[in-house]
Scaffold this motif. Structure first.
Motif, mmCIF file in Angstrom:
data_model
loop_
_atom_site.group_PDB
_atom_site.id
_atom_site.type_symbol
_atom_site.label_atom_id
_atom_site.label_comp_id
_atom_site.label_asym_id
_atom_site.label_seq_id
_atom_site.Cartn_x
_atom_site.Cartn_y
_atom_site.Cartn_z
ATOM 1 N N GLU A 45 0.840 -1.205 0.000
ATOM 2 C CA GLU A 45 0.000 0.000 0.000
ATOM 3 C C GLU A 45 0.874 1.254 0.000
ATOM 4 N N ASN A 46 1.920 1.235 0.798
ATOM 5 C CA ASN A 46 2.846 2.355 0.850
ATOM 6 C C ASN A 46 3.602 2.489 -0.475
ATOM 7 N N LEU A 47 4.029 1.347 -1.035
ATOM 8 C CA LEU A 47 4.738 1.343 -2.304
ATOM 9 C C LEU A 47 3.869 1.916 -3.424
ATOM 10 N N ASP A 48 2.616 1.546 -3.443
ATOM 11 C CA ASP A 48 1.712 2.035 -4.486
ATOM 12 C C ASP A 48 1.629 3.563 -4.480
ATOM 13 N N VAL A 49 1.589 4.138 -3.278
ATOM 14 C CA VAL A 49 1.544 5.600 -3.157
ATOM 15 C C VAL A 49 2.828 6.210 -3.714
ATOM 16 N N THR A 65 4.131 10.354 -11.572
ATOM 17 C CA THR A 65 3.659 11.720 -11.843
ATOM 18 C C THR A 65 4.823 12.680 -12.032
ATOM 19 N N VAL A 66 5.832 12.581 -11.168
ATOM 20 C CA VAL A 66 6.990 13.457 -11.264
ATOM 21 C C VAL A 66 7.772 13.177 -12.546
ATOM 22 N N ARG A 67 7.999 11.891 -12.848
ATOM 23 C CA ARG A 67 8.754 11.541 -14.049
ATOM 24 C C ARG A 67 8.071 12.067 -15.312
ATOM 25 N N GLU A 68 6.757 11.905 -15.365
ATOM 26 C CA GLU A 68 6.021 12.372 -16.545
ATOM 27 C C GLU A 68 6.021 13.890 -16.647
ATOM 28 N N LYS A 111 -1.089 22.454 -9.443
ATOM 29 C CA LYS A 111 -2.193 21.515 -9.282
ATOM 30 C C LYS A 111 -1.957 20.631 -8.061
ATOM 31 N N PHE A 112 -3.066 20.193 -7.452
ATOM 32 C CA PHE A 112 -2.951 19.433 -6.213
ATOM 33 C C PHE A 112 -2.207 18.116 -6.417
ATOM 34 N N ASP A 113 -2.493 17.408 -7.537
ATOM 35 C CA ASP A 113 -1.846 16.109 -7.720
ATOM 36 C C ASP A 113 -0.337 16.266 -7.882
ATOM 37 N N LEU A 114 0.104 17.356 -8.530
ATOM 38 C CA LEU A 114 1.539 17.616 -8.639
ATOM 39 C C LEU A 114 2.138 18.009 -7.296
ATOM 40 N N TYR A 115 1.424 18.840 -6.567
ATOM 41 C CA TYR A 115 1.880 19.248 -5.235
ATOM 42 C C TYR A 115 2.039 18.030 -4.326
ATOM 43 N N ASN A 116 1.055 17.148 -4.373
ATOM 44 C CA ASN A 116 1.076 15.962 -3.512
ATOM 45 C C ASN A 116 2.210 15.014 -3.910
ATOM 46 N N ALA A 117 2.377 14.799 -5.235
ATOM 47 C CA ALA A 117 3.457 13.934 -5.705
ATOM 48 C C ALA A 117 4.822 14.501 -5.317
ATOM 49 N N LYS A 118 4.976 15.810 -5.478
ATOM 50 C CA LYS A 118 6.236 16.463 -5.119
ATOM 51 C C LYS A 118 6.509 16.322 -3.628
ATOM 52 N N ARG A 119 5.510 16.538 -2.812
ATOM 53 C CA ARG A 119 5.654 16.430 -1.348
ATOM 54 C C ARG A 119 6.078 15.015 -0.949
ATOM 55 N N ILE A 120 5.433 14.016 -1.541
ATOM 56 C CA ILE A 120 5.726 12.617 -1.206
ATOM 57 C C ILE A 120 7.153 12.252 -1.619
ATOM 58 N N MET A 121 7.547 12.615 -2.842
ATOM 59 C CA MET A 121 8.869 12.220 -3.331
ATOM 60 C C MET A 121 9.987 13.023 -2.672
ATOM 61 N N LEU A 122 9.717 14.271 -2.304
ATOM 62 C CA LEU A 122 10.723 15.030 -1.567
ATOM 63 C C LEU A 122 10.998 14.402 -0.205
ATOM 64 N N ALA A 123 9.939 13.981 0.443
ATOM 65 C CA ALA A 123 10.104 13.331 1.754
ATOM 66 C C ALA A 123 10.902 12.038 1.607
ATOM 67 N N TYR A 124 10.591 11.260 0.565
ATOM 68 C CA TYR A 124 11.288 9.981 0.351
ATOM 69 C C TYR A 124 12.750 10.224 -0.027
ATOM 70 N N ALA A 125 12.984 11.183 -0.925
ATOM 71 C CA ALA A 125 14.342 11.468 -1.370
ATOM 72 C C ALA A 125 15.200 12.027 -0.239
ATOM 73 N N THR A 126 14.613 12.859 0.602
ATOM 74 C CA THR A 126 15.339 13.417 1.746
ATOM 75 C C THR A 126 15.759 12.313 2.709
ATOM 76 N N GLN A 127 14.881 11.349 2.891
ATOM 77 C CA GLN A 127 15.159 10.239 3.814
ATOM 78 C C GLN A 127 16.231 9.302 3.267
ATOM 79 N N ASN A 128 16.250 9.102 1.934
ATOM 80 C CA ASN A 128 17.114 8.084 1.343
ATOM 81 C C ASN A 128 18.339 8.634 0.621
ATOM 82 N N GLY A 129 18.427 9.952 0.482
ATOM 83 C CA GLY A 129 19.617 10.538 -0.121
ATOM 84 C C GLY A 129 19.647 10.405 -1.635
ATOM 85 N N ASP A 130 20.851 10.596 -2.210
ATOM 86 C CA ASP A 130 21.003 10.620 -3.661
ATOM 87 C C ASP A 130 20.639 9.299 -4.333
ATOM 88 N N SER A 131 20.649 8.223 -3.585
ATOM 89 C CA SER A 131 20.348 6.911 -4.165
ATOM 90 C C SER A 131 18.861 6.580 -4.122
#
Length: 520
Positions: A158-162, A169-172, A191-211
């Protein structure tokens, strides 16, 4: 044997209870790449003093070549940093379709593949559940574990799907599959869907670094491997192998390709082999621990749980073809045919072969929870040739035991580096990996050094040396998934970390003493 034990006790002065100040600055890139070879006293990094033993003790000493069997997922035998050290069966004529040396294996020029073309597998508990409910405690425990694991991986999906939806969304939007954190930060998000995708991936990228891209792919692979193969009751990969895994006498199976169909599926075994034997001071990747070694690849560990039959036959193959050290970086919670493996371990002991085994990565006490294979049966060691290794972190202090490492006052013998270990992976690449799977070959490398330079020592003596010559740590450490604190001395039998310099000095003293002792 009584003499040897007394000698070991008399050499106890070689060990030291480390009174070390933790390194306060972050490791440099160079230190991180070779931290496992550094020295705790000199560098404030809990390595194995490998560089020290080469620079201060082994110069101008002669060694004999030692064959080390790596029972694993396969080894990329064409890797630039491993090709020179791959074992060759000189009694076998390559590709003539015959068993020239009459060892039961056709064209086994560099080892054997007990998995054939198979790669993915069930966990052992799933294989147990596929059989009829026999009312046993084993079946009940397997069912309970399956239920828990399936629920956990469902939550992960479920978490992975999100994450995957946000990443898509970000890649496209950026039209870039390998976008950077900087590009992500600069991406318009009205747009909200872009804002939400950006927020989610920024949080993930910050946690996991450049990799973070690689980490997300690994996360995806893990979840789908669990669902599609490891926990899938309808999946049966053994039909690709063609044997009966319930019959130890059904031995004519597998092939001589000692790596998987997709080379990258042998990443684990390649990395393990490289930790032991990749070239030293050759300008490629990292350095191996041992310097006069041949690696015998034996493929028996799938993406899932290994079969007891494969492991038992793999151990016997290694012993019969000249290995003096076997690295076993694998393990599981259930072992329906454990006796087959026990018998193979005893056979190895009878032929003076040391087995170095990873303690496992479940953050559990393996004195109270099972981890197979093991030399502990009903609270007693069945042989004296198995060395079980826990994993160290490079941070000296309460976190020096890797947070994933199993521990046990009775069933873990000693600790070795297992976090961020840099070594070869398939296709002439190099990578950091971690696990007790990496700690085991670090210790096996030191064991191999002893057998290279002091071949008159027996497997049981090498085990004793690695345990008794190690560095004792007088500190409290965090272990277990519950994050409890215990004295490091209670985390293993020895309460020590492997120290190559001390081990080789002790080995020389013992070797010389044996040579001077008249045979009775």
């Amino acid at each position: 044997m009584k003499f040897i034990k007394i000698l070991l006790l008399s050499m106890f002065t070689l060990t030291m209870a480390a009174q070390t100040v933790a390194k306060k600055t972050p490791l440099t890139d160079q230190e991180l790449k070779r931290w496992s070879h550094l020295d705790l006293e000199k560098d404030s990094i809990p390595g194995m003093s490998v560089d020290k033993v080469y620079s201060e003790f082994l110069k101008n000493k002669k060694s004999t070549k030692v064959i080390v069997a790596v029972i694993d997922s396969g080894v990329d035998i064409d890797h630039e940093d491993l090709k020179p050290v791959i074992w060759t069966n000189k009694k076998e004529i390559p590709n003539n379709g015959k068993d020239d040396d009459k060892n039961g294996f056709i064209d086994d020029v560099h080892g054997w593949n007990f998995l054939g073309n198979s790669n993915n597998e069930n966990l052992e508990l799933v294989r147990i559940l596929k059989k009829a409910d026999d009312g046993s405690e084993v079946y009940k425990n397997a069912l309970a574990d399956y239920t828990e694991k399936f629920a956990d991986v469902t939550d992960l999906k479920e978490n992975l799907d999100v994450l995957m939806k946000a990443d898509k969304t970000v890649r496209e939007t950026l039209k870039n599959d390998n976008y950077t954190v900087s590009e992500l930060n600069d991406m318009p998000s009205v747009k909200f869907d872009l804002y939400n995708a950006k927020r989610i991936m920024l949080a993930y990228a910050t946690q996991n670094g450049d990799s973070f891209h690689d980490d997300l792919k690994s996360y995806q692979d893990y979840v789908y491997d669990q669902l599609d193969y490891n926990l899938n009751k309808d999946f049966n990969a053994r039909k690709l192998v063609g044997d009966n895994p319930e019959d130890i006498n059904d031995k004519k199976y597998g092939n001589n390709k000692v790596y998987s169909k997709k080379r990258n599926d042998s990443l684990h075994g390649t990395h393990v082999a490289a930790i032991i034997a990749q070239g030293r001071d050759n300008g490629l990747g990292g350095d191996g621990v041992a310097d006069n070694v041949e690696i015998m690849p034996i493929r028996a560990v799938p993406n899932g749980d290994e079969y007891d039959k494969d492991i038992a036959l793999a151990i016997r193959y290694a012993v019969d073809n000249g290995a003096k050290v076997i690295n076993a970086s694998f393990g599981k919670d259930y072992s329906p045919h454990a006796q087959w493996v026990y018998d193979a371990i005893k056979y190895a002991a009878s032929k003076d072969v040391l087995i170095v085994h990873a303690a496992g990565n479940d953050s559990k006490d393996i004195d109270t929870e099972p981890n197979f294979p093991t030399d502990d049966v009903n609270g007693k060691e069945i042989t004296d040739n198995v060395l079980t290794i826990g994993a160290l972190n490079y941070e000296y202090g309460e976190k020096v035991v890797a947070n994933f490492s199993n521990y046990g006052k009775r069933n873990v013998d000693v600790y070795a580096p297992g976090v961020k270990i840099y070594a070869a992976i398939p296709d002439n690449k190099y990578k950091y990996l971690q696990g007790t799977s990496m700690a085991s070959p670090n210790a096996a490398g030191v064991a191999t050094l002893i057998r290279e330079y002091y071949p008159n020592l027996k497997a049981a003596q090498v085990k004793q040396i690695l345990m008794q010559s190690g560095t004792a740590l007088n500190l409290e450490v965090i272990v277990d998934e519950k994050k409890i604190q215990i004295p490091f001395s209670d985390a293993s039998v020895s309460g020590k970390i492997v120290n190559a310099y001390n081990a080789l000095k002790m080995a020389e003293e013992m070797s010389n003493a044996i040579k001077k002792t008249p045979k009775l």
